[in-house]
Design a protein around this motif. Structure first.
Motif, mmCIF file in Angstrom:
data_model
loop_
_atom_site.group_PDB
_atom_site.id
_atom_site.type_symbol
_atom_site.label_atom_id
_atom_site.label_comp_id
_atom_site.label_asym_id
_atom_site.label_seq_id
_atom_site.Cartn_x
_atom_site.Cartn_y
_atom_site.Cartn_z
ATOM 1 N N LEU A 156 0.829 -1.208 0.000
ATOM 2 C CA LEU A 156 0.000 0.000 0.000
ATOM 3 C C LEU A 156 0.863 1.257 0.000
ATOM 4 O O LEU A 156 0.558 2.239 -0.684
ATOM 5 C CB LEU A 156 -0.933 -0.009 1.211
ATOM 6 N N ALA A 157 1.956 1.222 0.791
ATOM 7 C CA ALA A 157 2.862 2.366 0.799
ATOM 8 C C ALA A 157 3.492 2.546 -0.584
ATOM 9 O O ALA A 157 3.656 3.675 -1.073
ATOM 10 C CB ALA A 157 3.950 2.178 1.854
ATOM 11 N N GLY A 158 3.825 1.426 -1.212
ATOM 12 C CA GLY A 158 4.373 1.501 -2.564
ATOM 13 C C GLY A 158 3.368 2.072 -3.545
ATOM 14 O O GLY A 158 3.723 2.860 -4.426
ATOM 15 N N LEU A 159 2.088 1.685 -3.405
ATOM 16 C CA LEU A 159 1.056 2.231 -4.283
ATOM 17 C C LEU A 159 0.906 3.740 -4.096
ATOM 18 O O LEU A 159 0.697 4.478 -5.069
ATOM 19 C CB LEU A 159 -0.281 1.545 -4.013
ATOM 20 N N ALA A 160 1.000 4.196 -2.843
ATOM 21 C CA ALA A 160 0.903 5.637 -2.589
ATOM 22 C C ALA A 160 2.045 6.373 -3.285
ATOM 23 O O ALA A 160 1.845 7.432 -3.902
ATOM 24 C CB ALA A 160 0.922 5.908 -1.091
ATOM 25 N N LEU A 161 3.246 5.808 -3.208
ATOM 26 C CA LEU A 161 4.389 6.418 -3.893
ATOM 27 C C LEU A 161 4.207 6.354 -5.408
ATOM 28 O O LEU A 161 4.575 7.288 -6.128
ATOM 29 C CB LEU A 161 5.682 5.714 -3.486
ATOM 30 N N ASP A 162 3.642 5.243 -5.908
ATOM 31 C CA ASP A 162 3.365 5.141 -7.338
ATOM 32 C C ASP A 162 2.390 6.220 -7.784
ATOM 33 O O ASP A 162 2.523 6.793 -8.865
ATOM 34 C CB ASP A 162 2.785 3.758 -7.673
ATOM 35 N N GLY A 163 1.368 6.484 -6.952
ATOM 36 C CA GLY A 163 0.400 7.524 -7.295
ATOM 37 C C GLY A 163 1.046 8.894 -7.385
ATOM 38 O O GLY A 163 0.808 9.653 -8.338
ATOM 39 N N LEU A 164 1.879 9.207 -6.396
ATOM 40 C CA LEU A 164 2.594 10.484 -6.426
ATOM 41 C C LEU A 164 3.537 10.539 -7.621
ATOM 42 O O LEU A 164 3.631 11.566 -8.317
ATOM 43 C CB LEU A 164 3.365 10.676 -5.121
ATOM 44 N N GLY A 165 4.233 9.425 -7.856
ATOM 45 C CA GLY A 165 5.143 9.378 -8.995
ATOM 46 C C GLY A 165 4.419 9.564 -10.316
ATOM 47 O O GLY A 165 4.931 10.223 -11.226
ATOM 48 N N PHE A 166 3.191 9.006 -10.418
ATOM 49 C CA PHE A 166 2.431 9.153 -11.656
ATOM 50 C C PHE A 166 2.063 10.612 -11.899
ATOM 51 O O PHE A 166 2.140 11.103 -13.030
ATOM 52 C CB PHE A 166 1.178 8.286 -11.612
ATOM 53 N N LEU A 167 1.636 11.315 -10.862
ATOM 54 C CA LEU A 167 1.288 12.722 -11.018
ATOM 55 C C LEU A 167 2.498 13.540 -11.488
ATOM 56 O O LEU A 167 2.381 14.395 -12.374
ATOM 57 C CB LEU A 167 0.756 13.283 -9.704
ATOM 58 N N LEU A 168 3.659 13.258 -10.903
ATOM 59 C CA LEU A 168 4.878 13.945 -11.326
ATOM 60 C C LEU A 168 5.242 13.564 -12.761
ATOM 61 O O LEU A 168 5.714 14.398 -13.547
ATOM 62 C CB LEU A 168 6.023 13.597 -10.376
ATOM 63 N N GLN A 169 5.000 12.292 -13.111
ATOM 64 C CA GLN A 169 5.292 11.820 -14.458
ATOM 65 C C GLN A 169 4.410 12.533 -15.481
ATOM 66 O O GLN A 169 4.871 12.881 -16.572
ATOM 67 C CB GLN A 169 5.058 10.307 -14.525
ATOM 68 N N VAL A 170 3.140 12.745 -15.141
ATOM 69 C CA VAL A 170 2.229 13.439 -16.059
ATOM 70 C C VAL A 170 2.749 14.843 -16.365
ATOM 71 O O VAL A 170 2.757 15.292 -17.515
ATOM 72 C CB VAL A 170 0.809 13.510 -15.461
ATOM 73 N N VAL A 171 3.200 15.551 -15.313
ATOM 74 C CA VAL A 171 3.754 16.893 -15.516
ATOM 75 C C VAL A 171 4.952 16.833 -16.462
ATOM 76 O O VAL A 171 5.090 17.638 -17.391
ATOM 77 C CB VAL A 171 4.158 17.529 -14.174
ATOM 78 N N ALA A 172 5.827 15.840 -16.230
ATOM 79 C CA ALA A 172 7.020 15.712 -17.077
ATOM 80 C C ALA A 172 6.644 15.377 -18.513
ATOM 81 O O ALA A 172 7.206 15.944 -19.465
ATOM 82 C CB ALA A 172 7.943 14.636 -16.499
ATOM 83 N N LEU A 173 5.679 14.448 -18.687
ATOM 84 C CA LEU A 173 5.283 14.030 -20.027
ATOM 85 C C LEU A 173 4.657 15.169 -20.832
ATOM 86 O O LEU A 173 4.693 15.150 -22.061
ATOM 87 C CB LEU A 173 4.294 12.862 -19.935
#
Length: 294
Positions: free
Chosen positions: A56-73
């Motif tokens: 679950l902690a990994g999923l939370a980090l994945d969610g944050l990482g995805f939002l940052l990835q969207v900005v980068a993309l």
């Protein structure tokens, strides 16, 4: 690029947490997935892993990482984001050193340095994000690609261990690559328009495919091999799509620097794939001792 690197930190840390949690998840009674039989994809495994706090902690980090990835993309070329995401394995290696007590050899420290040098070259050589929309069929082809990756993952259950892990990891990488390209093809978030854009459904399908196949790969085979397949799947394909159809270009005269940087970042990341590996379970004292009562 800062958002892409922050995303890599999130994904790299999540990999260690999820690999450990997936290996700790108890298999369901009577579930398949043994080498050579059944399907390698077990949806129940994902549900069991969700009971692990590390997952679950990994999923939370994945969610944050995805939002940052969207900005980068939405800001830099796909090949630059892909190389940064491959660098998440360098983060995984460093987190594994801290949390799991692993050690980096001289060659592996060199690989971390190679990844960082490659990313620096890409940052220097990257031009602005391309603004081409690509052919209309590209959006539909993303849906087909995600479905094909899932189907191949299901069929991979009949392969032996290492090839199965590689195919599952590669399929997961293709799924995540579909997400990367889909983000670029969603040009409006207005409800009527976005709901009619096949890229939105390809994004969701690709994400589910990637998570399902990668979770199965972590549980049913070598995480090192699976992670190597994932890195290849999520970097090469989107980079090619960005250059051929979406107008991504390096700065004039620095194409060679972008190519060298991309290859260096991916090659260094592949050297570090073993740091996705969950630690082997420690046997209980006396578990291997013969019974005194026969």
């Amino acid at each position: 690029m800062i958002c892409a690197l922050a995303s890599a930190v999130c994904f790299g840390t999540a990999s260690v947490l999820q690999a450990v949690a997936t290996r700790a998840a108890e298999p369901a009674a009577g579930s398949g997935g043994d080498a050579g039989t059944g399907s390698a994809v077990d949806p129940g495994l994902l549900l069991r892993a969700l009971a692990q706090w590390r997952f679950l902690a990994g999923l939370a980090l994945d969610g944050l990482g995805f939002l940052l990835q969207v900005v980068a993309l939405r800001s830099i070329p796909l090949y630059a984001v892909g190389a940064a995401l491959a660098a998440s394995l360098a983060v995984t290696a460093l987190v594994a050193v801290r949390l799991l007590g692993t050690r980096l050899s001289a060659a592996e420290w060199s690989a971390v340095g190679t990844v960082c040098a490659g990313l620096m070259m890409i940052a220097l050589a990257s031009g602005p994000e391309g603004h081409d929309a690509g052919p209309p069929a590209l959006r539909w082809s993303l849906l087909v690609t995600a479905a094909a990756a899932l189907l191949v993952g299901v069929l991979a259950g009949r392969l032996p261990g290492r090839p199965r892990a590689l195919v599952l990891g590669l399929g997961a990488g293709v799924g995540f690559g579909v997400v990367e390209v889909s983000v670029r093809l969603i040009d409006s978030v207005a409800i009527p328009r976005v709901l009619g854009n096949p890229a939105l459904y390809a994004l969701a399908f690709g994400a589910v495919t990637g998570f399902l196949l990668l979770t199965s790969a972590f549980h049913r085979g070598s995480v090192t091999v699976a992670t190597a397949g994932m890195v290849l799947g999520e970097t090469a394909g989107p980079a090619l799509v960005g250059i051929v159809w979406l107008g991504d270009r390096p700065r004039e005269g620095l194409q060679w620097l972008a190519a060298v940087g991309f290859l260096a970042a991916v090659a260094g990341a592949l050297v570090l794939t073993r740091f996705g590996e969950a630690p082997a379970p420690v046997p209980e004292p006396g578990a291997n001792e013969p019974s005194r009562h026969g």
